[in-house]
Design a protein around this motif. Sequence first.
Motif, PDB file in Angstrom:
ATOM      1  N   ASN A   5       0.830  -1.204   0.000  1.00 18.86           N
ATOM      2  CA  ASN A   5       0.000   0.000   0.000  1.00 18.86           C
ATOM      3  C   ASN A   5       0.867   1.257   0.000  1.00 18.86           C
ATOM      4  O   ASN A   5       0.587   2.214  -0.721  1.00 18.86           O
ATOM      5  CB  ASN A   5      -0.942  -0.004   1.212  1.00 18.86           C
ATOM      6  N   ASP A   6       1.926   1.263   0.794  1.00 17.40           N
ATOM      7  CA  ASP A   6       2.836   2.417   0.842  1.00 17.40           C
ATOM      8  C   ASP A   6       3.485   2.656  -0.514  1.00 17.40           C
ATOM      9  O   ASP A   6       3.654   3.803  -0.936  1.00 17.40           O
ATOM     10  CB  ASP A   6       3.936   2.198   1.891  1.00 17.40           C
ATOM     11  N   LEU A   7       3.854   1.590  -1.202  1.00 14.74           N
ATOM     12  CA  LEU A   7       4.522   1.715  -2.494  1.00 14.74           C
ATOM     13  C   LEU A   7       3.590   2.226  -3.586  1.00 14.74           C
ATOM     14  O   LEU A   7       4.042   2.682  -4.630  1.00 14.74           O
ATOM     15  CB  LEU A   7       5.105   0.365  -2.916  1.00 14.74           C
ATOM     16  N   ASP A  10       1.671   8.171  -4.880  1.00 15.36           N
ATOM     17  CA  ASP A  10       2.068   9.000  -6.018  1.00 15.36           C
ATOM     18  C   ASP A  10       3.472   9.561  -5.877  1.00 15.36           C
ATOM     19  O   ASP A  10       4.041  10.045  -6.856  1.00 15.36           O
ATOM     20  CB  ASP A  10       1.093  10.176  -6.179  1.00 15.36           C
ATOM     21  N   THR A  11       4.009   9.530  -4.679  1.00  9.68           N
ATOM     22  CA  THR A  11       5.319  10.151  -4.458  1.00  9.68           C
ATOM     23  C   THR A  11       6.478   9.262  -4.881  1.00  9.68           C
ATOM     24  O   THR A  11       7.601   9.739  -4.984  1.00  9.68           O
ATOM     25  CB  THR A  11       5.501  10.530  -2.974  1.00  9.68           C
ATOM     26  N   MET A  12       6.210   8.002  -5.157  1.00  8.20           N
ATOM     27  CA  MET A  12       7.274   7.077  -5.559  1.00  8.20           C
ATOM     28  C   MET A  12       7.718   7.371  -6.989  1.00  8.20           C
ATOM     29  O   MET A  12       6.945   7.220  -7.932  1.00  8.20           O
ATOM     30  CB  MET A  12       6.803   5.626  -5.438  1.00  8.20           C
ATOM     31  N   GLN A  13       8.950   7.817  -7.118  1.00  6.89           N
ATOM     32  CA  GLN A  13       9.535   8.130  -8.421  1.00  6.89           C
ATOM     33  C   GLN A  13      10.471   6.997  -8.843  1.00  6.89           C
ATOM     34  O   GLN A  13      10.787   6.118  -8.047  1.00  6.89           O
ATOM     35  CB  GLN A  13      10.324   9.446  -8.334  1.00  6.89           C
ATOM     36  N   ASP A  14      10.958   7.048 -10.064  1.00  6.76           N
ATOM     37  CA  ASP A  14      11.873   6.005 -10.556  1.00  6.76           C
ATOM     38  C   ASP A  14      13.095   5.856  -9.657  1.00  6.76           C
ATOM     39  O   ASP A  14      13.568   4.749  -9.427  1.00  6.76           O
ATOM     40  CB  ASP A  14      12.319   6.319 -11.990  1.00  6.76           C
ATOM     41  N   CYS A  35       3.315  -7.065 -12.043  1.00  2.82           N
ATOM     42  CA  CYS A  35       2.075  -7.432 -11.364  1.00  2.82           C
ATOM     43  C   CYS A  35       2.335  -7.722  -9.870  1.00  2.82           C
ATOM     44  O   CYS A  35       3.466  -7.672  -9.401  1.00  2.82           O
ATOM     45  CB  CYS A  35       1.426  -8.632 -12.043  1.00  2.82           C
ATOM     46  N   PHE A  36       1.266  -8.046  -9.191  1.00  2.00           N
ATOM     47  CA  PHE A  36       1.333  -8.294  -7.751  1.00  2.00           C
ATOM     48  C   PHE A  36       2.299  -9.432  -7.429  1.00  2.00           C
ATOM     49  O   PHE A  36       3.047  -9.357  -6.459  1.00  2.00           O
ATOM     50  CB  PHE A  36      -0.074  -8.591  -7.213  1.00  2.00           C
ATOM     51  N   VAL A  51      12.252  -0.383   3.208  1.00  2.00           N
ATOM     52  CA  VAL A  51      11.162   0.013   2.324  1.00  2.00           C
ATOM     53  C   VAL A  51      10.417   1.201   2.926  1.00  2.00           C
ATOM     54  O   VAL A  51      10.124   2.183   2.226  1.00  2.00           O
ATOM     55  CB  VAL A  51      10.194  -1.163   2.059  1.00  2.00           C
ATOM     56  N   SER A  52      10.143   1.154   4.214  1.00  3.64           N
ATOM     57  CA  SER A  52       9.453   2.265   4.876  1.00  3.64           C
ATOM     58  C   SER A  52      10.266   3.547   4.787  1.00  3.64           C
ATOM     59  O   SER A  52       9.709   4.631   4.572  1.00  3.64           O
ATOM     60  CB  SER A  52       9.174   1.933   6.343  1.00  3.64           C
ATOM     61  N   GLU A  53      11.578   3.443   4.942  1.00  9.67           N
ATOM     62  CA  GLU A  53      12.440   4.622   4.829  1.00  9.67           C
ATOM     63  C   GLU A  53      12.395   5.202   3.422  1.00  9.67           C
ATOM     64  O   GLU A  53      12.358   6.421   3.250  1.00  9.67           O
ATOM     65  CB  GLU A  53      13.879   4.267   5.199  1.00  9.67           C
ATOM     66  N   ILE A  54      12.401   4.346   2.418  1.00  9.61           N
ATOM     67  CA  ILE A  54      12.351   4.818   1.029  1.00  9.61           C
ATOM     68  C   ILE A  54      11.018   5.506   0.749  1.00  9.61           C
ATOM     69  O   ILE A  54      10.980   6.579   0.125  1.00  9.61           O
ATOM     70  CB  ILE A  54      12.597   3.649   0.051  1.00  9.61           C
ATOM     71  N   VAL A  55       9.931   4.927   1.231  1.00 13.79           N
ATOM     72  CA  VAL A  55       8.604   5.533   1.044  1.00 13.79           C
ATOM     73  C   VAL A  55       8.540   6.875   1.772  1.00 13.79           C
ATOM     74  O   VAL A  55       8.030   7.863   1.230  1.00 13.79           O
ATOM     75  CB  VAL A  55       7.484   4.582   1.518  1.00 13.79           C
TER      76      VAL A  55
END
Length: 128
Positions: A5-7, A10-14, A35-36, A51-55
């Motif tokens: 869900n965090d990933l 909209d803020t996740m860029q390349d 896909c999932f 992952v949480s830090e990156i988000v």
Amino acid sequence: LPLVNDLHGDTMQDRHWTQLMTVTGKTFDKGPSFCFKDLLDLRLHEFAEDVSEIVDQSSKEAKIEKKLNQIRATWSKMPVTWDVANPDCPLLGDLGEILEKLDADSLDMMGMTSQGRFIEFCKPVVDE
């Protein structure tokens, strides 16, 4: 599932997806065929903290980027008036509003530069 869900934000860029590849040690193409199952194969739960830090970083960077765009838009159309009472020596008009905005934006920019790693993606623009 919370990581997935965090990933989705909209803020996740390349650049953030590239960081995920580095953290997981896996490469993937985030194209239309992603896909999932591909997401589950990354085993993100094993890297939950990273992952949480990156988000979190993506969210903070998005706020900085939005503010930079607002500042850029303001200054790209900031009007400057001239006092031409003496045509031989035109003078700048009233700068009160311009100086107030300059002070406010300067403080915002200084605040951004203190954000450490969250500013790295746009540091050249901020330094400019």
